[in-house]
Design an enzyme around this catalytic site. Structure first.
Site, PDB file in Angstrom:
ATOM      1  N   GLN A   1       0.833  -1.218   0.000  1.00 47.29           N
ATOM      2  CA  GLN A   1       0.000   0.000   0.000  1.00 47.29           C
ATOM      3  C   GLN A   1       0.861   1.258   0.000  1.00 47.29           C
ATOM      4  OE1 GLN A   1      -3.076  -1.369  -0.009  1.00 47.29           O
ATOM      5  NE2 GLN A   1      -3.411  -2.672   1.783  1.00 47.29           N
TER       6      GLN A   1
ATOM      7  N   ASP B   1     -10.310  -2.469   0.312  1.00 48.92           N
ATOM      8  CA  ASP B   1      -9.946  -2.649   1.724  1.00 48.92           C
ATOM      9  C   ASP B   1      -9.645  -1.315   2.408  1.00 48.92           C
ATOM     10  OD1 ASP B   1      -7.026  -2.162   1.121  1.00 48.92           O
ATOM     11  OD2 ASP B   1      -7.320  -4.007  -0.015  1.00 48.92           O
TER      12      ASP B   1
ATOM     13  N   ASP C   1     -17.757  -0.071 -11.507  1.00 46.15           N
ATOM     14  CA  ASP C   1     -16.651  -0.631 -12.281  1.00 46.15           C
ATOM     15  C   ASP C   1     -15.712   0.507 -12.704  1.00 46.15           C
ATOM     16  OD1 ASP C   1     -14.987  -1.842 -14.094  1.00 46.15           O
ATOM     17  OD2 ASP C   1     -16.563  -2.387 -15.512  1.00 46.15           O
ATOM     18  N   GLY C   2     -14.436   0.356 -12.368  1.00 46.10           N
ATOM     19  CA  GLY C   2     -13.456   1.390 -12.682  1.00 46.10           C
ATOM     20  C   GLY C   2     -13.399   1.716 -14.169  1.00 46.10           C
TER      21      GLY C   2
ATOM     22  N   ASP D   1      -5.434  -0.165  -7.917  1.00 42.82           N
ATOM     23  CA  ASP D   1      -5.148  -1.218  -6.939  1.00 42.82           C
ATOM     24  C   ASP D   1      -6.145  -2.332  -7.210  1.00 42.82           C
ATOM     25  OD1 ASP D   1      -4.455  -2.758  -4.795  1.00 42.82           O
ATOM     26  OD2 ASP D   1      -5.597  -1.589  -3.347  1.00 42.82           O
ATOM     27  N   SER D   2      -5.855  -3.104  -8.242  1.00 45.48           N
ATOM     28  CA  SER D   2      -6.855  -4.076  -8.681  1.00 45.48           C
ATOM     29  C   SER D   2      -6.435  -5.487  -8.313  1.00 45.48           C
ATOM     30  CB  SER D   2      -7.049  -3.967 -10.191  1.00 45.48           C
ATOM     31  OG  SER D   2      -6.210  -4.861 -10.847  1.00 45.48           O
ATOM     32  N   SER D   3      -7.422  -6.360  -8.259  1.00 44.33           N
ATOM     33  CA  SER D   3      -7.122  -7.772  -8.075  1.00 44.33           C
ATOM     34  C   SER D   3      -6.500  -8.307  -9.375  1.00 44.33           C
ATOM     35  CB  SER D   3      -8.375  -8.539  -7.674  1.00 44.33           C
ATOM     36  OG  SER D   3      -9.548  -7.864  -8.044  1.00 44.33           O
ATOM     37  N   ASP D   4      -6.133  -9.561  -9.381  1.00 42.45           N
ATOM     38  CA  ASP D   4      -5.414 -10.135 -10.516  1.00 42.45           C
ATOM     39  C   ASP D   4      -6.336 -10.294 -11.736  1.00 42.45           C
ATOM     40  OD1 ASP D   4      -2.886 -10.370  -9.238  1.00 42.45           O
ATOM     41  OD2 ASP D   4      -3.717 -11.995  -8.035  1.00 42.45           O
TER      42      ASP D   4
ATOM     43  N   TYR E   1       2.243 -12.430  -1.011  1.00 49.46           N
ATOM     44  CA  TYR E   1       1.790 -12.473  -2.410  1.00 49.46           C
ATOM     45  C   TYR E   1       2.566 -13.570  -3.136  1.00 49.46           C
ATOM     46  CZ  TYR E   1      -0.972  -8.102  -2.336  1.00 49.46           C
ATOM     47  OH  TYR E   1      -1.911  -7.146  -2.096  1.00 49.46           O
TER      48      TYR E   1
HETATM   49  N1  AAT Z   1      -5.078  -3.353  -1.414  1.00 49.28           N
HETATM   50  C1  AAT Z   1      -4.622  -4.571  -1.956  1.00 49.28           C
HETATM   51  C2  AAT Z   1      -5.733  -5.419  -2.345  1.00 49.28           C
HETATM   52  C3  AAT Z   1      -6.159  -5.564  -3.619  1.00 49.28           C
HETATM   53  S1  AAT Z   1      -7.789  -5.344  -3.719  1.00 49.28           S
HETATM   54  C4  AAT Z   1      -8.324  -5.225  -5.319  1.00 49.28           C
HETATM   55  C5  AAT Z   1      -9.748  -4.662  -5.346  1.00 49.28           C
HETATM   56  O1  AAT Z   1     -10.110  -4.406  -6.712  1.00 49.28           O
HETATM   57  C6  AAT Z   1     -10.858  -5.583  -4.800  1.00 49.28           C
HETATM   58  O2  AAT Z   1     -11.505  -4.937  -3.732  1.00 49.28           O
HETATM   59  C7  AAT Z   1     -11.798  -5.806  -5.991  1.00 49.28           C
HETATM   60  O3  AAT Z   1     -13.164  -5.915  -5.622  1.00 49.28           O
HETATM   61  C8  AAT Z   1     -11.526  -4.546  -6.816  1.00 49.28           C
HETATM   62  N2  AAT Z   1     -11.884  -4.623  -8.243  1.00 49.28           N
HETATM   63  C9  AAT Z   1     -11.767  -5.680  -9.084  1.00 49.28           C
HETATM   64  N3  AAT Z   1     -12.198  -5.368 -10.309  1.00 49.28           N
HETATM   65  C10 AAT Z   1     -12.592  -4.067 -10.276  1.00 49.28           C
HETATM   66  C11 AAT Z   1     -13.142  -3.173 -11.249  1.00 49.28           C
HETATM   67  N4  AAT Z   1     -13.362  -3.563 -12.512  1.00 49.28           N
HETATM   68  N5  AAT Z   1     -13.432  -1.904 -10.856  1.00 49.28           N
HETATM   69  C12 AAT Z   1     -13.214  -1.499  -9.571  1.00 49.28           C
HETATM   70  N6  AAT Z   1     -12.693  -2.307  -8.621  1.00 49.28           N
HETATM   71  C13 AAT Z   1     -12.388  -3.577  -8.961  1.00 49.28           C
HETATM   72  C14 AAT Z   1      -5.218  -5.971  -4.725  1.00 49.28           C
HETATM   73  C15 AAT Z   1      -4.730  -7.377  -4.531  1.00 49.28           C
HETATM   74  C16 AAT Z   1      -3.603  -7.826  -5.446  1.00 49.28           C
HETATM   75  C17 AAT Z   1      -3.414  -9.338  -5.386  1.00 49.28           C
HETATM   76  C18 AAT Z   1      -2.103  -9.813  -5.941  1.00 49.28           C
HETATM   77  N7  AAT Z   1      -2.029 -11.252  -6.090  1.00 49.28           N
END
Ligand code: AAT
Length: 286
Positions: A65, A89, A140-141, A158-161, A226
């Protein structure tokens, strides 16, 4: 799989996984978008897991972060307005809000369940969502960016995978939308995966950024929980004056202490862009 342990098994890192010993499952449900789980773990405090992938643990979330926030913030001469995409989060909002020049933080998270459980169980990060500088949107971003042009100095993704709802946030079209949403001299910084398990994917994301931004770099941070213990960010700048490798803003040690920074300083910033040969070689092809 050992009973009482959580294992992060996923085809993004085939044949290998990190495991955490679980003390208690604090929460588990299927949201509209994903499986949402909060665990209390024996060694790493509380952890947020989405679709079986670790998003953060209490013990080491600070490294990710702080870096995803301060690498772009300190590369900009005057970062006043910041957009965070994802980051439900609250950890990134918590970090961005520390920067004295930042006046306004807009955040767009797709999953309201993530916001809810983070505020309830993960308050060490969830506090970020309630900061007075933050305006929170649910959506949705990708779609959100279509409605915004020329508004932000910094966009942090800061997106998920790239499986599930975040897949669209790794496309070239997404980098194009971010480019239009920036003010002159603006900077983007996106979660871009690890070179150890996904070098092709890192190279491709950097390629998307390079195709649209005159300045682009990949920087790394170590995050023990990670996959492979390391993750990276792709950064792009609209101005040729931008040089990610040399921070524009340098905080003193006492300022960093006051901001409760545990990982980031100006030397760690510079070091983030010094990469091993196998990574440099692959990225040079981007
Ligand atoms: N702070 C580190 C944690 C994350 S969270 C990633 C966030 O992205 C999640 O809350 C998920 O719901 C959000 N998310 C996913 N897709 C979208 C979208 N299209 N628009 C907006 N938000 C979205 C990152 C973890 C990294 C993991 C590495 N292995």
């Amino acid at each position: 799989i050992k009973p009482g342990w959580f294992s992060e098994i996923n085809d993004l890192w085939p044949g290998v996984s990190l495991s955490l010993e679980v003390v208690k499952i604090l929460h588990r449900e299927r949201s509209q978008y994903q499986d949402v789980m909060v665990l209390d773990t024996k060694s790493h405090g509380r952890a947020l897991i989405l679709d079986g992938i670790i998003q953060c643990t209490e013990n080491d979330e600070f490294s990710y972060q702080e870096m995803i926030a301060f690498l772009p913030l300190c590369s900009h001469p005057n970062p006043k307005t910041v957009l965070i995409v994802g980051g439900g989060d609250g950890g990134v909002a918590r970090e961005v809000a520390k920067h004295p020049q930042v006046e306004k933080i807009v955040q767009v998270e797709i999953d309201p369940k993530v916001l809810e459980v983070s505020k309830k169980y993960l308050s060490y990060m969830g506090v970020g969502l309630d900061h007075p500088k933050v305006t929170l949107n649910v959506g949705d971003g990708f779609q959100f960016l279509k409605q915004h042009t020329g508004e932000f100095d910094i966009i942090i993704t800061d997106s998920s995978d790239p499986v599930g709802p975040a897949e669209c946030l790794f496309q070239e079209s997404y980098f194009n939308l971010m480019k239009s949403a920036l003010k002159p001299g603006g900077i983007v910084c996106s979660q871009a995966g690890t070179a150890w398990a996904n070098l092709d994917h890192v190279t491709q994301t950097l390629q998307h950024c390079k195709a649209l931004f005159p300045v682009a770099s990949y920087g790394v941070v170590s995050v023990p929980t990670y996959p492979t213990g390391q993750i990276g960010f792709v950064l792009g700048g609209l101005s040729t004056e931008t040089n990610f490798k040399e921070p524009k803003k340098v905080f003193s040690n006492s300022e960093l202490d006051q901001m409760n920074m545990k990982y980031y300083d100006h030397d760690v910033h510079r070091a983030a862009f010094i990469l091993p040969r196998f990574i440099t070689k692959a990225l040079n092809k981007a």
